[in-house]
Design an enzyme around this catalytic site. Structure first.
Site, PDB file in Angstrom:
ATOM      1  N   HIS A 185       0.827  -1.206   0.000  1.00 44.23           N
ATOM      2  CA  HIS A 185       0.000   0.000   0.000  1.00 44.23           C
ATOM      3  C   HIS A 185       0.862   1.258   0.000  1.00 44.23           C
ATOM      4  O   HIS A 185       0.521   2.254  -0.647  1.00 44.23           O
ATOM      5  CB  HIS A 185      -0.918  -0.004   1.221  1.00 44.23           C
ATOM      6  CG  HIS A 185      -2.045  -0.976   1.102  1.00 44.23           C
ATOM      7  ND1 HIS A 185      -2.689  -1.498   2.190  1.00 44.23           N
ATOM      8  CD2 HIS A 185      -2.643  -1.517   0.029  1.00 44.23           C
ATOM      9  CE1 HIS A 185      -3.630  -2.328   1.784  1.00 44.23           C
ATOM     10  NE2 HIS A 185      -3.618  -2.355   0.481  1.00 44.23           N
ATOM     11  N   ARG A 287     -10.769   0.099 -11.818  1.00 47.12           N
ATOM     12  CA  ARG A 287     -11.161  -0.759 -10.698  1.00 47.12           C
ATOM     13  C   ARG A 287     -12.541  -0.343 -10.215  1.00 47.12           C
ATOM     14  O   ARG A 287     -12.731   0.795  -9.786  1.00 47.12           O
ATOM     15  CB  ARG A 287     -10.142  -0.637  -9.566  1.00 47.12           C
ATOM     16  CG  ARG A 287      -8.706  -0.977  -9.959  1.00 47.12           C
ATOM     17  CD  ARG A 287      -7.775  -0.798  -8.755  1.00 47.12           C
ATOM     18  NE  ARG A 287      -6.414  -1.183  -9.055  1.00 47.12           N
ATOM     19  CZ  ARG A 287      -5.445  -0.322  -9.378  1.00 47.12           C
ATOM     20  NH1 ARG A 287      -5.712   0.974  -9.447  1.00 47.12           N
ATOM     21  NH2 ARG A 287      -4.230  -0.748  -9.625  1.00 47.12           N
ATOM     22  N   GLU A 409      -3.577 -13.359 -14.325  1.00 48.69           N
ATOM     23  CA  GLU A 409      -2.977 -13.096 -13.016  1.00 48.69           C
ATOM     24  C   GLU A 409      -2.481 -14.359 -12.325  1.00 48.69           C
ATOM     25  O   GLU A 409      -1.891 -14.274 -11.252  1.00 48.69           O
ATOM     26  CB  GLU A 409      -4.000 -12.407 -12.110  1.00 48.69           C
ATOM     27  CG  GLU A 409      -4.505 -11.084 -12.641  1.00 48.69           C
ATOM     28  CD  GLU A 409      -5.673 -10.553 -11.845  1.00 48.69           C
ATOM     29  OE1 GLU A 409      -5.454  -9.710 -10.964  1.00 48.69           O
ATOM     30  OE2 GLU A 409      -6.812 -11.001 -12.098  1.00 48.69           O
ATOM     31  N   ASN A 432       1.383  -7.795 -10.824  1.00 46.01           N
ATOM     32  CA  ASN A 432       1.513  -7.868  -9.362  1.00 46.01           C
ATOM     33  C   ASN A 432       1.059  -9.228  -8.847  1.00 46.01           C
ATOM     34  O   ASN A 432       1.769  -9.916  -8.119  1.00 46.01           O
ATOM     35  CB  ASN A 432       0.668  -6.769  -8.696  1.00 46.01           C
ATOM     36  CG  ASN A 432       1.062  -5.382  -9.149  1.00 46.01           C
ATOM     37  OD1 ASN A 432       2.109  -5.190  -9.763  1.00 46.01           O
ATOM     38  ND2 ASN A 432       0.234  -4.405  -8.849  1.00 46.01           N
ATOM     39  N   ASP A 433      -0.150  -9.621  -9.217  1.00 47.25           N
ATOM     40  CA  ASP A 433      -0.668 -10.913  -8.770  1.00 47.25           C
ATOM     41  C   ASP A 433       0.032 -12.065  -9.462  1.00 47.25           C
ATOM     42  O   ASP A 433       0.297 -13.102  -8.848  1.00 47.25           O
ATOM     43  CB  ASP A 433      -2.172 -10.994  -9.006  1.00 47.25           C
ATOM     44  CG  ASP A 433      -2.962 -10.410  -7.846  1.00 47.25           C
ATOM     45  OD1 ASP A 433      -2.584 -10.667  -6.690  1.00 47.25           O
ATOM     46  OD2 ASP A 433      -3.938  -9.697  -8.096  1.00 47.25           O
ATOM     47  N   CYS A 480      -1.225  -4.269 -17.108  1.00 44.87           N
ATOM     48  CA  CYS A 480      -1.764  -3.233 -16.237  1.00 44.87           C
ATOM     49  C   CYS A 480      -1.215  -3.341 -14.820  1.00 44.87           C
ATOM     50  O   CYS A 480      -1.762  -2.764 -13.886  1.00 44.87           O
ATOM     51  CB  CYS A 480      -3.296  -3.267 -16.212  1.00 44.87           C
ATOM     52  SG  CYS A 480      -4.002  -4.831 -15.647  1.00 44.87           S
TER      53      CYS A 480
END
Length: 555
Positions: A185, A287, A409, A432-433, A480
């Site tokens: 975060h 999102r 992902e 990221n995932d 993305c």
């Protein structure tokens, strides 16, 4: 004194250090209460409700990425399972602070051991727990100065979203944390603010309060009490670099004219202005969780239509890729019953949750269909198989949504991308995932942050497999994830065959300039060199040898 961590948001920031130390005492083991159990339970419930309200209010005030994160935290503060556990412990004689401590700590430890999405939420639960206990004790949580005498470098072991939600570049010139990773975060918030940041920096909280600190969010270097001349040189170089980058305008493309559309990741309508101002050609990841996270019932069709319309109106000539509701695991929704699972990160989340509640799915797809224009594309999160892709595509097309895609992902989706692409119009890679599932490494855990380096050759291999599968059938394959925000890696991704890149708006200028300084052939050569290496560091170094324009741009 020089420290080194992981640079996650580029730029130079310097100023006096403000070291945030949060120390809420652990309630004594076995602590009991006097009076009635119902009164003690009411005291605990009041504190939980108040903390949830404060988190939600901060989210509403902050908007954007912070709003989504904080509203998810607010729901966690009043999670029915945790509330029942707190009440049960009080019934057994424990005082409210100890009951809250035990309930939240047990759940936090379970999440920390799960890794993945749930591992991300362990720190959030610890923060909520400490805020509730401090409230029950009448103790104030250490807060950041609202009107500092001068902008400062914020240093902490880790930063909770509630700490950073209302910060601005006017007050904070850089972040440094001992924990966290490239997709934590703190990293996400720093990039959204356009503030330099270094995470996973051992010894950071040992920096004396008030001393001058210079942070290089590109290299990960943190210099304590640097010479004034060093600061002036670094700032001068950064300013000159920004001026050069700003001179590159227009659509994303390589030096020989190969188009690579540059899009923005958007967390809510509040982020759209920044995306437009940064020259984004559209939205690569919209999102939609912000519509669902803070309510006891789903958003109305009209509210959804307005949110989708806002994005389409901001980019009338570009594309807007809307990701359908990504619920479950770290994004619990009050109006959807959550199953009891040993590891929800690997359970019913993303498309699986969407599929389980057809009324929510129908409402969202219906609202999207009502505003559908030439640029609207709809994609599903966490798709693993061709069957899932086919089901989602069928549901969309029955509603009149023609341009349908899925996110890649999980490794299974990358390995069998050709099967997914036979059912949909495009794919978009969430690096990221994909990274955390490929390496089995929690995105939030600083100890494994090196495994989340997007230069890991194995991750590049998975991206290449998906991009090549898309190229063979003539369909788009975008990225993305945060990997797209690195100018050097953006060139490599283009060389791997990725057809568009989506990132935080603050990264667009550097990526646009980096691409424009190299031909497609140079990008392909750099990509091949990177994939041939055994480590992330070697891959980065090998690629840059073939991307000389980056040095000239100061990137």
């Amino acid at each position: 004194m020089n420290l080194r961590g992981v640079g996650v948001s580029p730029g130079i920031g310097h100023g006096p250090s403000y070291v945030l130390t949060v120390s809420v005492p652990e309630p004594p083991e076995g602590a009991t209460y006097t009076g009635e159990a119902e009164q003690e339970k009411e005291r605990a419930m009041t504190a939980l409700t108040r903390v949830a309200g404060e988190l939600e209010a901060r989210g509403n005030q902050a908007g954007g990425e912070a709003e989504e994160i904080l509203k998810a935290q607010a729901l966690m503060a009043e999670d029915p399972g945790l509330v029942v556990k707190v009440r049960t412990l009080i019934d057994r004689g424990l005082a409210a602070p100890r009951a809250v401590f035990e309930a939240f700590t047990k759940y936090r430890d379970v999440l920390a051991g799960s890794g993945g999405y749930l591992g991300e939420r362990a720190a959030d639960l610890g923060d909520i727990r400490d805020r509730v206990i401090a409230l029950l004790y009448g103790q104030a949580i250490p807060a950041l100065p609202s009107r500092p005498a001068e902008p400062y470098v914020l240093v902490a072991r880790d930063l909770a979203p509630a700490d950073t939600a209302l910060l601005s570049r006017e007050h904070v010139v850089a972040f440094v944390t001992e924990e966290g990773g490239p997709t934590s975060h703190t990293a996400i918030m720093a990039r959204a603010m356009g503030v330099p940041a270094v995470v996973a920096c051992p010894g950071a909280t040992g920096i004396p309060p008030g001393v001058q600190v210079m942070v290089d969010g590109t290299s990960g270097d943190v210099r304590v009490e640097p010479a004034e001349s060093d600061v002036a040189d670094a700032v001068g170089a950064a300013t000159a670099r920004q001026a050069v980058l700003a001179s590159w305008t227009g659509p994303g493309a390589t030096a020989d004219g190969h188009p690579v559309p540059l899009l923005a990741n958007v967390g809510s309508p509040a982020d759209l202005d920044a995306a437009v101002a940064a020259g984004a050609e559209g939205v690569g990841l919209y999102r939609t969780e912000f519509l669902f996270l803070d309510r006891a019932e789903p958003p109305s069709a009209e509210e959804q239509r307005q949110a989708y319309d806002a994005a389409l109106e901001a980019f009338p000539g570009g594309k807007v890729v809307v990701r359908t509701l990504d619920a479950g695991a770290d994004k619990p929704l009050a109006f959807l019953p959550a199953p009891t699972e040993p590891n929800p990160a690997l359970g019913e989340r993303g498309l699986r949750t969407f599929r389980k509640f057809p009324e929510v799915m129908d409402a969202q797809l219906g609202a999207l269909a009502e505003v559908a224009g030439a640029g609207l594309q709809v994609m599903a999160p966490m798709v693993a198989t061709a069957e899932e892709a086919a089901w989602f595509a069928r549901e969309c097309r029955e509603k009149g949504l023609a341009d349908v895609g899925v996110m890649i992902e999980v490794p299974a989706a990358a390995l069998r991308a050709r099967d997914l692409l036979a059912r949909v119009n495009f794919v978009s890679i969430g690096t990221n995932d994909l990274s955390q599932y490929a390496f089995g490494a929690d995105r939030q855990l600083g100890a494994v942050s090196t495994l989340h380096d997007p230069w890991q050759p194995a991750l590049l291999d998975l991206v290449a497999m998906a991009a090549q599968a898309a190229a063979r059938v003539g369909k788009p394959c975008g990225v993305c994830g945060e990997a797209a925000a690195d100018p050097a890696l953006a060139c490599v991704l283009a060389g791997l065959g990725v057809t568009s890149l989506s990132m935080a708006p603050s990264a667009l200028a550097a990526v646009r300039a980096g691409l424009a300084a190299h031909t497609l052939e140079q990008c392909r050569t750099a990509a091949g060199a990177a994939r041939a290496q055994p480590s992330a560091a070697d891959a980065r170094a090998a690629a840059r040898v073939h991307l000389p324009g980056l040095g000239r741009l100061g990137l």
